[in-house]
Write a protein that holds these residues in place. Structure first.
Motif, PDB file in Angstrom:
ATOM      1  N   MET A   1      -1.176 -26.245  25.238  1.00 40.00           N
ATOM      2  CA  MET A   1      -0.342 -25.460  24.487  1.00 40.00           C
ATOM      3  C   MET A   1      -0.554 -23.941  25.000  1.00 40.00           C
ATOM      4  O   MET A   1       0.130 -23.244  25.009  1.00 40.00           O
ATOM      5  CB  MET A   1      -0.572 -25.483  22.984  1.00 40.00           C
ATOM      6  CG  MET A   1       0.196 -24.303  22.147  1.00 40.00           C
ATOM      7  SD  MET A   1      -0.162 -24.747  20.502  1.00 40.00           S
ATOM      8  CE  MET A   1       0.701 -26.631  20.108  1.00 40.00           C
ATOM      9  N   ARG A   2      -1.906 -23.675  25.440  1.00 41.51           N
ATOM     10  CA  ARG A   2      -2.459 -22.394  25.683  1.00 41.51           C
ATOM     11  C   ARG A   2      -1.502 -21.970  27.091  1.00 41.51           C
ATOM     12  O   ARG A   2      -0.988 -20.729  27.042  1.00 41.51           O
ATOM     13  CB  ARG A   2      -3.643 -22.163  26.215  1.00 41.51           C
ATOM     14  CG  ARG A   2      -4.246 -20.826  26.417  1.00 41.51           C
ATOM     15  CD  ARG A   2      -5.752 -20.901  26.867  1.00 41.51           C
ATOM     16  NE  ARG A   2      -6.772 -21.478  25.709  1.00 41.51           N
ATOM     17  CZ  ARG A   2      -7.111 -20.760  24.542  1.00 41.51           C
ATOM     18  NH1 ARG A   2      -6.915 -19.398  24.446  1.00 41.51           N
ATOM     19  NH2 ARG A   2      -7.788 -21.192  23.703  1.00 41.51           N
ATOM     20  N   GLY A   3      -1.395 -22.699  28.061  1.00 47.00           N
ATOM     21  CA  GLY A   3      -0.595 -22.544  28.886  1.00 47.00           C
ATOM     22  C   GLY A   3       1.221 -22.473  28.805  1.00 47.00           C
ATOM     23  O   GLY A   3       1.610 -21.495  29.497  1.00 47.00           O
ATOM     24  N   ALA A   4       1.411 -23.180  27.849  1.00 47.01           N
ATOM     25  CA  ALA A   4       2.732 -23.189  27.666  1.00 47.01           C
ATOM     26  C   ALA A   4       3.069 -21.816  26.864  1.00 47.01           C
ATOM     27  O   ALA A   4       4.273 -21.249  27.253  1.00 47.01           O
ATOM     28  CB  ALA A   4       3.108 -24.373  26.498  1.00 47.01           C
ATOM     29  N   ILE A   5       2.240 -21.228  25.922  1.00 47.26           N
ATOM     30  CA  ILE A   5       2.511 -19.956  25.390  1.00 47.26           C
ATOM     31  C   ILE A   5       2.495 -18.836  26.390  1.00 47.26           C
ATOM     32  O   ILE A   5       3.220 -18.173  26.250  1.00 47.26           O
ATOM     33  CB  ILE A   5       1.473 -19.851  24.269  1.00 47.26           C
ATOM     34  CG1 ILE A   5       1.428 -20.971  23.373  1.00 47.26           C
ATOM     35  CG2 ILE A   5       1.610 -18.376  23.702  1.00 47.26           C
ATOM     36  CD1 ILE A   5       0.421 -20.733  22.197  1.00 47.26           C
ATOM     37  N   GLN A   6       1.556 -18.977  27.318  1.00 48.31           N
ATOM     38  CA  GLN A   6       1.611 -18.045  28.509  1.00 48.31           C
ATOM     39  C   GLN A   6       2.951 -18.093  29.371  1.00 48.31           C
ATOM     40  O   GLN A   6       3.636 -16.872  29.602  1.00 48.31           O
ATOM     41  CB  GLN A   6       0.503 -18.032  29.172  1.00 48.31           C
ATOM     42  CG  GLN A   6       0.080 -17.157  30.376  1.00 48.31           C
ATOM     43  CD  GLN A   6       0.037 -15.677  29.936  1.00 48.31           C
ATOM     44  OE1 GLN A   6      -0.575 -15.581  28.901  1.00 48.31           O
ATOM     45  NE2 GLN A   6       0.656 -14.769  30.581  1.00 48.31           N
ATOM     46  N   LYS A   7       3.412 -19.153  29.513  1.00 48.08           N
ATOM     47  CA  LYS A   7       4.689 -19.215  30.151  1.00 48.08           C
ATOM     48  C   LYS A   7       5.920 -18.667  29.538  1.00 48.08           C
ATOM     49  O   LYS A   7       6.637 -18.099  30.075  1.00 48.08           O
ATOM     50  CB  LYS A   7       4.917 -20.760  30.817  1.00 48.08           C
ATOM     51  CG  LYS A   7       3.696 -21.474  31.843  1.00 48.08           C
ATOM     52  CD  LYS A   7       4.258 -22.700  32.194  1.00 48.08           C
ATOM     53  CE  LYS A   7       3.005 -23.203  33.159  1.00 48.08           C
ATOM     54  NZ  LYS A   7       3.588 -24.614  33.425  1.00 48.08           N
ATOM     55  N   LEU A   8       5.878 -19.031  28.330  1.00 46.74           N
ATOM     56  CA  LEU A   8       6.835 -18.728  27.440  1.00 46.74           C
ATOM     57  C   LEU A   8       7.150 -17.185  27.130  1.00 46.74           C
ATOM     58  O   LEU A   8       8.015 -16.679  27.456  1.00 46.74           O
ATOM     59  CB  LEU A   8       6.804 -19.288  25.939  1.00 46.74           C
ATOM     60  CG  LEU A   8       7.754 -18.590  24.828  1.00 46.74           C
ATOM     61  CD1 LEU A   8       9.182 -18.825  25.236  1.00 46.74           C
ATOM     62  CD2 LEU A   8       6.965 -19.119  23.498  1.00 46.74           C
ATOM     63  N   CYS A   9       5.728 -16.397  27.325  1.00 46.95           N
ATOM     64  CA  CYS A   9       5.621 -15.042  27.200  1.00 46.95           C
ATOM     65  C   CYS A   9       6.446 -14.271  28.731  1.00 46.95           C
ATOM     66  O   CYS A   9       7.100 -13.382  28.776  1.00 46.95           O
ATOM     67  CB  CYS A   9       4.272 -14.345  26.846  1.00 46.95           C
ATOM     68  SG  CYS A   9       3.670 -15.032  25.206  1.00 46.95           S
ATOM     69  N   GLU A  10       5.731 -15.072  29.580  1.00 50.72           N
ATOM     70  CA  GLU A  10       6.344 -14.538  31.075  1.00 50.72           C
ATOM     71  C   GLU A  10       7.746 -14.622  31.114  1.00 50.72           C
ATOM     72  O   GLU A  10       8.442 -13.872  31.863  1.00 50.72           O
ATOM     73  CB  GLU A  10       5.441 -15.407  32.073  1.00 50.72           C
ATOM     74  CG  GLU A  10       3.821 -14.990  32.238  1.00 50.72           C
ATOM     75  CD  GLU A  10       3.292 -15.755  33.209  1.00 50.72           C
ATOM     76  OE1 GLU A  10       3.792 -16.842  33.519  1.00 50.72           O
ATOM     77  OE2 GLU A  10       1.876 -15.903  33.140  1.00 50.72           O
ATOM     78  N   ARG A  11       8.195 -15.912  30.613  1.00 49.55           N
ATOM     79  CA  ARG A  11       9.789 -16.080  30.878  1.00 49.55           C
ATOM     80  C   ARG A  11      10.449 -15.096  29.884  1.00 49.55           C
ATOM     81  O   ARG A  11      11.504 -14.510  30.186  1.00 49.55           O
ATOM     82  CB  ARG A  11      10.082 -17.587  30.423  1.00 49.55           C
ATOM     83  CG  ARG A  11       9.813 -18.691  31.252  1.00 49.55           C
ATOM     84  CD  ARG A  11       9.853 -19.802  30.656  1.00 49.55           C
ATOM     85  NE  ARG A  11      11.069 -20.282  29.704  1.00 49.55           N
ATOM     86  CZ  ARG A  11      10.992 -21.032  28.734  1.00 49.55           C
ATOM     87  NH1 ARG A  11       9.821 -21.543  28.440  1.00 49.55           N
ATOM     88  NH2 ARG A  11      12.233 -21.311  28.069  1.00 49.55           N
TER      89      ARG A  11
END
Length: 250
Positions: free
Chosen positions: A40-50
């Protein structure tokens, strides 16, 4: 701030009617279930970058959606995803260039909508609530389906207005992103990262625990258990229920 499914479709296609003054982009807030709670931590980071990349490409309305949730995809909790993107865009200096719309099945009661609005969602489409209303249509002969949907929207809006008025706020524009809340039982690192600026006098859980709970809920919904598979959980948050949440007094 409460959008019906039709309202959301209008926003999704708004570029066809405003000479491209507005451009809408949908971002799914789901990630592979195979990644588990640790993903989840990486998924949130990717979401923010997108989100950052999408705004820099000229899109000025973002729709965060958990409709992508299915057997092999877990949805980041709607409030966590909204707050994370909201604060990330603030840190990037892009928040004023974009509107955040949320398409979620999680929002049900007044407080859910107040939290989502308070942490940056300018509009919310509670599609699952409308699906439930549609499924109950045959049991409501005194009102039409459209009237039933509008009754729900009206009730939520009146509830939000009452919450806002207690804080001395008269418009949703002033309430949106104001995060007039105290956190109870969330640790400092978690708040600083995703709910920046929220007061918290009592420490507690962080992202790891939230992710584990989210994955467990996903497994309960899509797992192999056949017992009462087609029925919703009884819950029991407000009063004791058999097979519900544990209470001190049972």
């Amino acid at each position: 701030p409460i959008l019906t499914n039709t309202d959301l479709e209008r926003i999704r296609r708004i570029h066809n009617h405003v000479d491209d003054a507005f451009a809408t982009k949908k971002l799914g807030i789901c990630y592979p279930a195979s990644d588990g709670a640790s993903g989840m931590r990486g998924a949130i980071q990717k979401l923010c970058e997108r989100a950052t990349e999408t705004v820099r490409q000229g899109n000025n309305i973002l729709i965060l959606s958990d409709r992508c949730q299915e057997v092999d995809k877990v949805a980041i909790p709607a409030l966590l995803a909204t707050a994370a993107v909201h604060h990330h865009l603030i840190r990037e200096g892009l928040r004023t260039e974009v509107g955040l719309v949320l398409e979620t099945g999680e929002a049900r009661q007044v407080h859910d909508f107040c939290l989502l609005g308070g942490y940056g969602a300018e509009a919310i489409n509670p599609y699952l609530a409308f699906d439930v209303i549609d499924s109950l249509a045959d049991e409501m002969p005194s009102v039409t389906l459209e009237e039933a949907r509008q009754n729900y929207v009206k009730a939520i809006k009146k509830g939000m207005l009452k919450v806002m008025s207690k804080m001395g706020i008269s418009t949703f524009q002033s309430y949106c992103g104001a995060q007039i809340f105290d956190a109870i039982g969330l640790n400092g690192e978690f708040i600083d990262r995703y709910f920046t600026g929220t007061p918290s006098l009592i420490e507690g859980i962080g992202l790891d625990e939230v992710a584990a709970e989210t994955v467990r809920r996903h497994e309960n919904a899509f797992g192999s258990k056949t017992y009462r598979r087609m029925e919703l959980e009884v819950g029991g948050e407000y009063a004791y229920r058999l097979r519900g949440e544990e209470h001190v007094w049972t």
